[in-house]
Design a protein around this motif. Structure first.
Motif, PDB file in Angstrom:
ATOM      1  N   THR A 122       0.698  -1.519   0.374  1.00 20.70           N
ATOM      2  CA  THR A 122      -0.194  -0.219  -0.137  1.00 20.70           C
ATOM      3  C   THR A 122       1.252   0.740   0.124  1.00 20.70           C
ATOM      4  N   GLY A 123       1.439   1.220   0.519  1.00 23.79           N
ATOM      5  CA  GLY A 123       2.626   2.305   0.689  1.00 23.79           C
ATOM      6  C   GLY A 123       4.329   2.219   1.346  1.00 23.79           C
ATOM      7  N   GLY A 124       4.748   3.020   1.775  1.00 26.93           N
ATOM      8  CA  GLY A 124       6.261   3.437   1.997  1.00 26.93           C
ATOM      9  C   GLY A 124       6.231   2.595   3.521  1.00 26.93           C
ATOM     10  N   GLN A 125       5.062   2.966   4.189  1.00 33.00           N
ATOM     11  CA  GLN A 125       4.866   2.124   5.587  1.00 33.00           C
ATOM     12  C   GLN A 125       5.233   0.307   5.652  1.00 33.00           C
ATOM     13  N   MET A 126       4.059   0.181   4.914  1.00 32.17           N
ATOM     14  CA  MET A 126       4.222  -1.023   4.212  1.00 32.17           C
ATOM     15  C   MET A 126       5.255  -1.780   3.611  1.00 32.17           C
ATOM     16  N   ALA A 127       6.199  -0.935   2.781  1.00 34.45           N
ATOM     17  CA  ALA A 127       7.013  -1.394   2.020  1.00 34.45           C
ATOM     18  C   ALA A 127       8.107  -1.781   3.132  1.00 34.45           C
ATOM     19  N   ASN A 128       8.381  -0.612   4.391  1.00 34.98           N
ATOM     20  CA  ASN A 128       9.332  -1.166   4.931  1.00 34.98           C
ATOM     21  C   ASN A 128       9.269  -1.929   5.881  1.00 34.98           C
ATOM     22  N   PHE A 129       7.819  -1.814   6.371  1.00 33.02           N
ATOM     23  CA  PHE A 129       7.269  -3.155   7.226  1.00 33.02           C
ATOM     24  C   PHE A 129       7.704  -4.520   6.200  1.00 33.02           C
TER      25      PHE A 129
ATOM     26  N   ALA B   5      16.662   8.583  10.517  1.00 34.31           N
ATOM     27  CA  ALA B   5      15.025   7.859   9.379  1.00 34.31           C
ATOM     28  C   ALA B   5      14.031   7.965   9.907  1.00 34.31           C
ATOM     29  N   HIS B   6      13.197   7.249   9.047  1.00 27.93           N
ATOM     30  CA  HIS B   6      11.688   8.228   8.753  1.00 27.93           C
ATOM     31  C   HIS B   6      10.976   7.702   9.748  1.00 27.93           C
ATOM     32  N   VAL B   7      10.318   7.836  10.180  1.00 25.20           N
ATOM     33  CA  VAL B   7       8.754   7.567  11.617  1.00 25.20           C
ATOM     34  C   VAL B   7       8.277   5.979  11.467  1.00 25.20           C
ATOM     35  N   THR B   8       8.294   5.589  10.116  1.00 22.36           N
ATOM     36  CA  THR B   8       7.541   4.527   9.476  1.00 22.36           C
ATOM     37  C   THR B   8       8.660   3.142   9.626  1.00 22.36           C
ATOM     38  N   ILE B   9       9.756   3.402  10.606  1.00 18.88           N
ATOM     39  CA  ILE B   9      11.173   2.362  10.296  1.00 18.88           C
ATOM     40  C   ILE B   9      10.683   2.055  11.733  1.00 18.88           C
TER      41      ILE B   9
ATOM     42  N   ALA C  12      18.129   6.755   1.473  1.00 18.49           N
ATOM     43  CA  ALA C  12      18.559   6.790   0.101  1.00 18.49           C
ATOM     44  C   ALA C  12      17.493   8.311   0.292  1.00 18.49           C
ATOM     45  N   GLY C  13      17.328   9.367   0.457  1.00 22.30           N
ATOM     46  CA  GLY C  13      16.349  10.276   0.361  1.00 22.30           C
ATOM     47  C   GLY C  13      15.672  11.164   1.974  1.00 22.30           C
ATOM     48  N   ASN C  14      16.440  11.720   2.658  1.00 18.63           N
ATOM     49  CA  ASN C  14      16.472  11.514   3.480  1.00 18.63           C
ATOM     50  C   ASN C  14      14.672  12.769   3.653  1.00 18.63           C
ATOM     51  N   VAL C  15      13.508  12.405   4.050  1.00 17.96           N
ATOM     52  CA  VAL C  15      12.509  13.236   4.112  1.00 17.96           C
ATOM     53  C   VAL C  15      12.442  14.700   3.646  1.00 17.96           C
ATOM     54  N   ASN C  16      12.942  15.400   5.352  1.00 13.65           N
ATOM     55  CA  ASN C  16      13.218  16.382   4.902  1.00 13.65           C
ATOM     56  C   ASN C  16      14.535  17.171   4.162  1.00 13.65           C
TER      57      ASN C  16
ATOM     58  N   VAL D 197      17.219  -0.704   3.074  1.00 16.70           N
ATOM     59  CA  VAL D 197      17.242   0.757   2.755  1.00 16.70           C
ATOM     60  C   VAL D 197      16.389   1.001   2.754  1.00 16.70           C
ATOM     61  N   ASP D 198      15.583   2.476   3.069  1.00 14.17           N
ATOM     62  CA  ASP D 198      14.396   2.843   2.859  1.00 14.17           C
ATOM     63  C   ASP D 198      14.419   4.048   1.855  1.00 14.17           C
ATOM     64  N   GLY D 199      13.844   3.789   0.831  1.00 13.85           N
ATOM     65  CA  GLY D 199      14.453   4.938  -0.618  1.00 13.85           C
ATOM     66  C   GLY D 199      12.623   5.284  -0.918  1.00 13.85           C
ATOM     67  N   ALA D 200      11.523   5.736  -0.232  1.00 15.40           N
ATOM     68  CA  ALA D 200      10.185   6.239  -0.898  1.00 15.40           C
ATOM     69  C   ALA D 200      10.501   7.275  -1.449  1.00 15.40           C
ATOM     70  N   PHE D 201      11.225   7.380  -2.020  1.00 15.54           N
ATOM     71  CA  PHE D 201      11.331   8.514  -3.109  1.00 15.54           C
ATOM     72  C   PHE D 201      12.715   8.246  -4.006  1.00 15.54           C
ATOM     73  N   GLY D 202      13.864   8.468  -2.055  1.00 16.43           N
ATOM     74  CA  GLY D 202      14.995   8.630  -3.342  1.00 16.43           C
ATOM     75  C   GLY D 202      15.409   7.557  -4.402  1.00 16.43           C
TER      76      GLY D 202
ATOM     77  N   THR E  57      10.856   1.702  -1.251  1.00 22.07           N
ATOM     78  CA  THR E  57       9.858   2.803  -2.080  1.00 22.07           C
ATOM     79  C   THR E  57       8.932   2.660  -2.678  1.00 22.07           C
ATOM     80  N   ASP E  58       7.452   4.008  -2.953  1.00 24.24           N
ATOM     81  CA  ASP E  58       6.751   4.201  -3.475  1.00 24.24           C
ATOM     82  C   ASP E  58       6.920   4.162  -4.728  1.00 24.24           C
ATOM     83  N   ALA E  59       6.039   3.619  -5.163  1.00 27.03           N
ATOM     84  CA  ALA E  59       5.231   4.160  -6.340  1.00 27.03           C
ATOM     85  C   ALA E  59       4.610   5.489  -6.533  1.00 27.03           C
ATOM     86  N   HIS E  60       3.353   6.014  -5.796  1.00 25.95           N
ATOM     87  CA  HIS E  60       2.892   7.127  -5.379  1.00 25.95           C
ATOM     88  C   HIS E  60       3.338   8.458  -4.877  1.00 25.95           C
ATOM     89  N   LYS E  61       4.747   7.963  -4.598  1.00 23.11           N
ATOM     90  CA  LYS E  61       5.281   8.819  -4.721  1.00 23.11           C
ATOM     91  C   LYS E  61       6.494   9.819  -5.977  1.00 23.11           C
ATOM     92  N   TRP E  62       7.578   9.877  -6.303  1.00 24.60           N
ATOM     93  CA  TRP E  62       7.829  10.047  -7.471  1.00 24.60           C
ATOM     94  C   TRP E  62       7.481   9.020  -8.613  1.00 24.60           C
TER      95      TRP E  62
HETATM   96  C1  PLP Z   1      11.739   8.442   3.710  1.00 17.55           C
HETATM   97  C2  PLP Z   1      10.300   8.235   4.256  1.00 17.55           C
HETATM   98  N1  PLP Z   1      10.098   6.550   4.308  1.00 17.55           N
HETATM   99  C3  PLP Z   1       8.526   5.943   4.625  1.00 17.55           C
HETATM  100  C4  PLP Z   1       7.607   6.672   3.676  1.00 17.55           C
HETATM  101  C5  PLP Z   1       6.281   6.404   4.082  1.00 17.55           C
HETATM  102  O1  PLP Z   1       5.583   6.456   2.911  1.00 17.55           O
HETATM  103  P1  PLP Z   1       3.772   5.764   3.324  1.00 17.55           P
HETATM  104  O2  PLP Z   1       3.644   7.444   3.639  1.00 17.55           O
HETATM  105  O3  PLP Z   1       3.933   6.222   2.006  1.00 17.55           O
HETATM  106  O4  PLP Z   1       3.869   4.749   3.478  1.00 17.55           O
HETATM  107  C6  PLP Z   1       7.912   8.607   3.778  1.00 17.55           C
HETATM  108  C7  PLP Z   1       7.030   9.400   3.154  1.00 17.55           C
HETATM  109  O5  PLP Z   1       7.067  10.813   3.046  1.00 17.55           O
HETATM  110  C8  PLP Z   1       8.926   8.943   3.953  1.00 17.55           C
HETATM  111  O6  PLP Z   1       9.625  10.227   3.007  1.00 17.55           O
END
Ligand code: PLP
Length: 467
Positions: A138-145, A182-186, A233-237, A260-265, A289-294
């Motif tokens: 569904t997204g980066g959260q579940m991809a990290n999971f 690290a992103h909060v979803t980790i 790979a790609g800090n959210v800020n 590697v969390d590369g949600a957009f990077g 990574t996310d397809a719904h991002k980049w």
């Molecule tokens: C680096 C990074 N990891 C994970 C996520 C989580 O992705 P999602 O919101 O698609 O679950 C994001 C979302 O912005 C992100 O930037």
């Protein structure tokens, strides 16, 4: 339902959807309705009798209209949000119309094969090892999971422990090392996996948010048993990349799993101009990574990659007598995701990749990065405006300073920009200071959109500086 009535309701939805899409470049970018207004517009007692479908669809559109965010449009730079490419959106509609349960091959053969084909394209495009398994989540959260579940399986199996059957009680402790940025979803993934967010060892980061290699070396020296290292790979800020090459080598010396969390990077791999930021990424064990991002696929669309299909499948697969499988060549999508029944999520990704082609994905990445640099240059040229990060990708951090408190001024500028509506940007805290985030991830943003947006922000800055 009769064919004519179905045509009427689907046709009406199409008209409404197209009208909304055409309004994107012109509408107030943020939502304008209040919570009370939306609750009043949508709220009502659930009626005893059903209503006419066309009326239901019409009234949903009218009730939601002022509560919609133009995040699919060209001047939305909040969070990290892509827009929904036309081919991908249309494919997503087909997915809803087909209403396949893409959990098992037997339930949706076409959906399963679309995932297989798309998975191979993605490995090639992102420079990941052949044979890597791919889950459409569904997204980066579940991809990290998913990546971390496979890692948990592997490091505990190596220590002689079957975590899927025996759980974590009595298991050898798993040390998880994560960067300070690290992103909060980790952290939420670690919580869901029973590894604990607070227990993660935080490794110091530098001024761009990149994990410090020396700090990781020191931290790993304290680790005795099973370990997982999460790199970014790609800090959210800031958009900064951890030094992946060194991180993987250090971690592998300790037999740690590297996620590697590369949600957009991770999409930086699609362009030769940004690929170097990912040096060594292919040596890791799992990637998100996310397809719904980049890639600009409509929500919800994330991607999980695991180098060892055995660890991936062992951590997630479902077995029951009635879930009958065919030949080994047939993909059962639920083997690779933390879900059972699911939509045919691979099809819109397939459509996005076909409609862009390899060159189109590279151009999308390059265009967004160039627009981020353009914005950074215009901001930095204005006295009182500071760009806080090295703009290596599509993210820019901006701070406003004047006579008084820079934190208060920055927040006030962001709030004014959001009220004014030319564009939408959000705030964050970066190294102890308030900052405005600019994330350029949409396929439809032009130079003119960016110039207009920067001008609107600078007008807001001028107005707030006067007040
Ligand atoms: C680096 C990074 N990891 C994970 C996520 C989580 O992705 P999602 O919101 O698609 O679950 C994001 C979302 O912005 C992100 O930037």
């Amino acid at each position: 339902m009769e064919e004519r009535s179905e045509q009427a309701v689907l046709g009406r939805a199409l008209e409404l959807a197209v009208a909304f899409r055409h309004s994107l470049p012109h509408r107030h970018v943020g939502a304008v309705a209040t919570l009370e207004e939306l609750t009043a517009a949508l709220g009502r007692p659930l009626a005893e009798r059903g209503e006419d479908p066309v009326r239901v669809v019409d009234e949903i559109a009218a009730a939601c209209e002022r509560g919609l965010v133009a995040s699919a449009g060209p001047r939305y730079f909040g969070f990290v949000v892509g827009g929904g490419l036309p081919a991908s959106l249309a494919a997503d509609w087909l997915v809803s119309a087909w209403d396949q349960d893409a959990g098992l091959y037997a339930l949706g053969p076409a959906a399963a094969v679309a995932e297989d084909v798309t998975a191979a394209w993605l490995l090639d495009l992102l420079g990941l090892p052949e044979g890597t398994s791919v889950g459409f989540v569904t997204g980066g959260q579940m991809a990290n999971f998913t990546g971390l579940a496979a890692g948990r399986h592997k490091v505990l199996a190596a220590a002689g422990w079957d975590v899927e059957e025996d759980g974590l009680s009595g298991a050898p402790p798993v040390t998880v090392l994560i960067g300070e940025g690290a992103h909060v979803t980790i952290l939420s993934s670690l919580r869901m996996l029973g590894l604990g967010g607070r227990r993660a060892v935080r490794v110091a980061a530098d001024e761009q948010g990149r994990m410090k290699t020396e700090a990781l070396r020191d931290a790993l020296a304290q680790v005795a048993g099973p370990a997982i290292v999460c790199a970014q790979a790609g800090n959210v800020n800031s958009g900064a990349f951890d030094p992946l090459d060194e991180i993987v080598d250090l971690a592998h010396q300790r037999r740690a799993w590297v996620h590697v969390d590369g949600a957009f990077g991770l999409w930086a791999a699609a362009s030769p101009r940004t690929r170097t930021l990912l040096r060594g990424v292919e040596k890791a064990d799992s990637w998100a990574t996310d397809a719904h991002k980049w890639l600009n696929v409509p929500y919800d669309s994330g991607l999980a990659f695991v180098r060892e299909p055995g660890a991936h499948r062992a951590s997630l697969t479902l077995r029951a007598d009635y879930l009958q499988r065919g030949s080994l060549a047939e993909r059962n999508p639920s083997d690779w995701v933390p879900e059972s029944s699911r939509r045919a999520r691979g099809v819109p990704v397939y459509a996005a990749l076909r409609s862009l082609g390899r060159a189109g994905v590279a151009a999308l990445v390059e265009r967004c990065c160039a627009l981020a640099r353009r914005a950074a240059g215009q901001f930095a040229a204005r006295p009182g405006v500071r760009v806080l990060n090295d703009v290596v990708l599509n993210q820019v951090l901006v701070r406003f300073e004047g006579r008084g408190d820079g934190d208060a001024l920055t927040k006030a500028v962001i709030a004014r920009v959001q009220r004014e509506g030319t564009c939408w940007l959000g705030g964050t805290r970066w190294r102890g200071q308030e900052a405005m985030r600019v994330s350029v991830s949409g396929w439809s943003t032009t130079e003119a959109d960016m110039d207009r947006s920067v001008a609107a922000v600078l007008d807001a800055f001028a107005a707030e500086s006067r007040s």
